[in-house]
Enzyme design. Structure first.
Site, PDB file in Angstrom:
ATOM      1  N   LYS A   1      -9.083  45.244 -52.876  1.00  0.00           N
ATOM      2  CA  LYS A   1     -10.229  45.600 -52.020  1.00  0.00           C
ATOM      3  C   LYS A   1     -10.192  47.077 -51.640  1.00  0.00           C
ATOM      4  O   LYS A   1     -11.179  47.779 -51.789  1.00  0.00           O
ATOM      5  CB  LYS A   1     -10.229  44.780 -50.716  1.00  0.00           C
ATOM      6  CG  LYS A   1     -10.289  43.289 -50.907  1.00  0.00           C
ATOM      7  CD  LYS A   1     -10.353  42.563 -49.563  1.00  0.00           C
ATOM      8  CE  LYS A   1      -9.162  42.839 -48.659  1.00  0.00           C
ATOM      9  NZ  LYS A   1      -7.891  42.250 -49.125  1.00  0.00           N
TER      10      LYS A   1
ATOM     11  N   ARG B   1     -12.985  38.320 -41.338  1.00  0.00           N
ATOM     12  CA  ARG B   1     -11.911  37.465 -41.836  1.00  0.00           C
ATOM     13  C   ARG B   1     -11.904  36.103 -41.153  1.00  0.00           C
ATOM     14  O   ARG B   1     -11.110  35.237 -41.536  1.00  0.00           O
ATOM     15  CB  ARG B   1     -10.551  38.133 -41.566  1.00  0.00           C
ATOM     16  CG  ARG B   1     -10.049  39.043 -42.686  1.00  0.00           C
ATOM     17  CD  ARG B   1      -8.783  39.750 -42.204  1.00  0.00           C
ATOM     18  NE  ARG B   1      -7.847  40.078 -43.236  1.00  0.00           N
ATOM     19  CZ  ARG B   1      -7.717  41.273 -43.808  1.00  0.00           C
ATOM     20  NH1 ARG B   1      -8.532  42.260 -43.493  1.00  0.00           N
ATOM     21  NH2 ARG B   1      -6.785  41.494 -44.707  1.00  0.00           N
TER      22      ARG B   1
ATOM     23  N   ARG C   1       3.699  47.612 -54.393  1.00  0.00           N
ATOM     24  CA  ARG C   1       3.317  48.560 -53.339  1.00  0.00           C
ATOM     25  C   ARG C   1       4.439  48.701 -52.318  1.00  0.00           C
ATOM     26  O   ARG C   1       4.669  49.794 -51.797  1.00  0.00           O
ATOM     27  CB  ARG C   1       2.028  48.098 -52.646  1.00  0.00           C
ATOM     28  CG  ARG C   1       1.572  49.077 -51.579  1.00  0.00           C
ATOM     29  CD  ARG C   1       0.196  48.764 -51.039  1.00  0.00           C
ATOM     30  NE  ARG C   1       0.195  47.560 -50.227  1.00  0.00           N
ATOM     31  CZ  ARG C   1      -0.901  47.003 -49.727  1.00  0.00           C
ATOM     32  NH1 ARG C   1      -2.082  47.531 -49.976  1.00  0.00           N
ATOM     33  NH2 ARG C   1      -0.830  45.914 -48.996  1.00  0.00           N
TER      34      ARG C   1
ATOM     35  N   ARG D   1       5.252  49.505 -46.897  1.00  0.00           N
ATOM     36  CA  ARG D   1       4.450  48.969 -45.786  1.00  0.00           C
ATOM     37  C   ARG D   1       5.197  47.821 -45.134  1.00  0.00           C
ATOM     38  O   ARG D   1       5.750  46.967 -45.821  1.00  0.00           O
ATOM     39  CB  ARG D   1       3.090  48.498 -46.326  1.00  0.00           C
ATOM     40  CG  ARG D   1       1.928  49.162 -45.621  1.00  0.00           C
ATOM     41  CD  ARG D   1       0.630  48.842 -46.283  1.00  0.00           C
ATOM     42  NE  ARG D   1       0.137  47.510 -45.924  1.00  0.00           N
ATOM     43  CZ  ARG D   1      -1.095  47.100 -46.184  1.00  0.00           C
ATOM     44  NH1 ARG D   1      -1.950  47.907 -46.790  1.00  0.00           N
ATOM     45  NH2 ARG D   1      -1.481  45.894 -45.837  1.00  0.00           N
TER      46      ARG D   1
ATOM     47  N   ARG E   1       0.459  35.985 -45.420  1.00  0.00           N
ATOM     48  CA  ARG E   1      -0.893  36.564 -45.443  1.00  0.00           C
ATOM     49  C   ARG E   1      -1.777  35.833 -46.453  1.00  0.00           C
ATOM     50  O   ARG E   1      -2.963  35.608 -46.207  1.00  0.00           O
ATOM     51  CB  ARG E   1      -0.817  38.057 -45.779  1.00  0.00           C
ATOM     52  CG  ARG E   1      -0.325  38.892 -44.602  1.00  0.00           C
ATOM     53  CD  ARG E   1       0.247  40.234 -45.023  1.00  0.00           C
ATOM     54  NE  ARG E   1      -0.660  41.037 -45.794  1.00  0.00           N
ATOM     55  CZ  ARG E   1      -0.277  41.966 -46.678  1.00  0.00           C
ATOM     56  NH1 ARG E   1       1.009  42.205 -46.880  1.00  0.00           N
ATOM     57  NH2 ARG E   1      -1.158  42.662 -47.343  1.00  0.00           N
TER      58      ARG E   1
HETATM   59  P1  B4P Z   1      -5.505  45.825 -51.937  1.00  0.00           P
HETATM   60  O1  B4P Z   1      -5.946  44.437 -52.189  1.00  0.00           O
HETATM   61  O2  B4P Z   1      -6.558  46.879 -52.074  1.00  0.00           O
HETATM   62  O3  B4P Z   1      -4.782  45.714 -50.554  1.00  0.00           O
HETATM   63  P2  B4P Z   1      -5.356  45.986 -49.125  1.00  0.00           P
HETATM   64  O4  B4P Z   1      -6.716  46.592 -49.130  1.00  0.00           O
HETATM   65  O5  B4P Z   1      -4.339  46.767 -48.449  1.00  0.00           O
HETATM   66  O6  B4P Z   1      -5.576  44.550 -48.517  1.00  0.00           O
HETATM   67  P3  B4P Z   1      -4.690  43.708 -47.544  1.00  0.00           P
HETATM   68  O7  B4P Z   1      -5.466  42.452 -47.309  1.00  0.00           O
HETATM   69  O8  B4P Z   1      -3.321  43.583 -48.108  1.00  0.00           O
HETATM   70  O9  B4P Z   1      -4.526  44.537 -46.210  1.00  0.00           O
HETATM   71  P4  B4P Z   1      -5.540  45.055 -45.082  1.00  0.00           P
HETATM   72  O10 B4P Z   1      -5.297  46.496 -44.934  1.00  0.00           O
HETATM   73  O11 B4P Z   1      -6.950  44.639 -45.341  1.00  0.00           O
HETATM   74  O12 B4P Z   1      -4.374  46.377 -52.946  1.00  0.00           O
HETATM   75  C1  B4P Z   1      -3.067  45.978 -52.940  1.00  0.00           C
HETATM   76  C2  B4P Z   1      -2.224  46.732 -53.979  1.00  0.00           C
HETATM   77  O13 B4P Z   1      -2.638  46.390 -55.307  1.00  0.00           O
HETATM   78  C3  B4P Z   1      -2.303  48.246 -53.908  1.00  0.00           C
HETATM   79  O14 B4P Z   1      -1.009  48.768 -53.945  1.00  0.00           O
HETATM   80  C4  B4P Z   1      -3.079  48.657 -55.129  1.00  0.00           C
HETATM   81  O15 B4P Z   1      -2.656  49.912 -55.651  1.00  0.00           O
HETATM   82  C5  B4P Z   1      -2.768  47.553 -56.105  1.00  0.00           C
HETATM   83  N1  B4P Z   1      -3.854  47.308 -57.038  1.00  0.00           N
HETATM   84  C6  B4P Z   1      -5.179  47.264 -56.754  1.00  0.00           C
HETATM   85  N2  B4P Z   1      -5.892  46.996 -57.854  1.00  0.00           N
HETATM   86  C7  B4P Z   1      -4.989  46.839 -58.881  1.00  0.00           C
HETATM   87  C8  B4P Z   1      -5.121  46.530 -60.294  1.00  0.00           C
HETATM   88  N3  B4P Z   1      -6.311  46.311 -60.865  1.00  0.00           N
HETATM   89  N4  B4P Z   1      -3.976  46.434 -61.013  1.00  0.00           N
HETATM   90  C9  B4P Z   1      -2.769  46.650 -60.441  1.00  0.00           C
HETATM   91  N5  B4P Z   1      -2.586  46.960 -59.145  1.00  0.00           N
HETATM   92  C10 B4P Z   1      -3.695  47.053 -58.365  1.00  0.00           C
HETATM   93  O16 B4P Z   1      -5.036  44.263 -43.773  1.00  0.00           O
HETATM   94  C11 B4P Z   1      -3.741  44.443 -43.264  1.00  0.00           C
HETATM   95  C12 B4P Z   1      -3.564  43.633 -41.976  1.00  0.00           C
HETATM   96  O17 B4P Z   1      -4.451  44.126 -40.936  1.00  0.00           O
HETATM   97  C13 B4P Z   1      -3.898  42.149 -42.046  1.00  0.00           C
HETATM   98  O18 B4P Z   1      -2.821  41.375 -42.564  1.00  0.00           O
HETATM   99  C14 B4P Z   1      -4.180  41.843 -40.543  1.00  0.00           C
HETATM  100  O19 B4P Z   1      -2.988  41.721 -39.815  1.00  0.00           O
HETATM  101  C15 B4P Z   1      -4.902  43.073 -40.071  1.00  0.00           C
HETATM  102  N6  B4P Z   1      -6.370  42.959 -40.191  1.00  0.00           N
HETATM  103  C16 B4P Z   1      -7.161  43.715 -41.020  1.00  0.00           C
HETATM  104  N7  B4P Z   1      -8.449  43.368 -40.885  1.00  0.00           N
HETATM  105  C17 B4P Z   1      -8.481  42.354 -39.957  1.00  0.00           C
HETATM  106  C18 B4P Z   1      -9.520  41.545 -39.404  1.00  0.00           C
HETATM  107  N8  B4P Z   1     -10.793  41.704 -39.794  1.00  0.00           N
HETATM  108  N9  B4P Z   1      -9.185  40.619 -38.494  1.00  0.00           N
HETATM  109  C19 B4P Z   1      -7.920  40.446 -38.089  1.00  0.00           C
HETATM  110  N10 B4P Z   1      -6.882  41.150 -38.571  1.00  0.00           N
HETATM  111  C20 B4P Z   1      -7.155  42.102 -39.501  1.00  0.00           C
END
Ligand code: B4P
Length: 188
Positions: free
Chosen positions: A14, A89, A128, A134, A145
């Site tokens: 995402k 979410r 990652r 992280r 998660r």
């Molecule tokens: P992503 O899937 O992009 O990870 P993310 O955006 O960080 O999502 P995530 O759900 O983990 O965390 P978020 O910050 O939203 O990519 C992951 C990895 O994959 C990266 O290293 C990337 O380089 C790699 N990658 C991507 N595409 C690839 C491909 N095609 N091939 C290979 N590798 C690839 O949330 C973090 C925390 O914040 C949550 O757990 C929660 O505690 C809190 N939070 C956030 N929003 C919230 C909400 N609305 N409500 C409540 N809590 C919330």
């Protein structure tokens, strides 16, 4: 088409893809996870509250997340459009977003679901963890998660599908391949 949501399990790409789409469309990519991490790094009261939940892989309480989201959508750059990454979410967050948009006579144009195998998402997040360290990317927290996503967030997709807003995009493969599929799916 300027008010978009991107959904998918942790590790589905995402954050990676939303920056690209937002850039193409000239709208801000708003990641609630990034806003929490920025506040945690800066040691703000919001960051202190969020840290307990983020580090353990839980969701930050809706009241905290919703207030933060409203403030972000009030900023000038979000008036004419945005791409929300990682919000909503929970059912409560869906209702809150509906209300905030209704107050502005606005609505969501499309909801993109990135579809990726669970084992592939775990592999990406472990990679990652090695690269970035992280605090919520240890294997047990990643699994927690993933489960929370399956229990609380995946059911929301049905809701958006019933509203005929959902587009499902295959998120497997190289970053550029996925980006091309996404661009084609949303006509960007
Ligand atoms: P992503 O899937 O992009 O990870 P993310 O955006 O960080 O999502 P995530 O759900 O983990 O965390 P978020 O910050 O939203 O990519 C992951 C990895 O994959 C990266 O290293 C990337 O380089 C790699 N990658 C991507 N595409 C690839 C491909 N095609 N091939 C290979 N590798 C690839 O949330 C973090 C925390 O914040 C949550 O757990 C929660 O505690 C809190 N939070 C956030 N929003 C919230 C909400 N609305 N409500 C409540 N809590 C919330």
């Amino acid at each position: 088409m300027t008010r978009l949501l991107i959904m998918g399990p942790p590790g589905s790409g995402k954050g990676t893809q939303s920056a690209r789409i937002a850039d193409r469309l000239g709208i801000p990519a708003i990641s609630t996870g990034d806003i929490f991490r920025a506040n945690i790094s800066a040691g703000t009261p919001l960051g202190l509250e969020a840290k307990r939940h983020v580090d353990s892989g839980g969701y930050v309480p809706d009241s905290v997340t919703n207030a933060m989201l409203r403030d972000r959508l009030d900023e000038d750059d979000a008036v004419h459009g945005f791409l929300l990454d990682g919000y909503p979410r929970t059912v409560d967050q869906v209702g809150f977003l509906d209300d905030v948009l209704a107050e502005r006579d606005a609505e969501i144009d499309r909801v993109i679901e990135l579809v990726v195998d669970r084992e592939e998402t775990v592999r990406r997040l472990l990679d990652r963890a090695e690269a970035e360290g992280r605090t919520d990317d240890s294997e047990d927290v990643i699994r927690k998660r993933q489960q929370l996503y399956a229990d609380e967030t995946a059911p929301l997709l049905k809701l958006y599908d019933e509203r005929e807003l959902l587009i499902r995009v295959d998120g497997m493969g190289e970053v550029d391949e996925v980006a091309n599929r996404l661009a084609a799916a949303i006509g960007a």
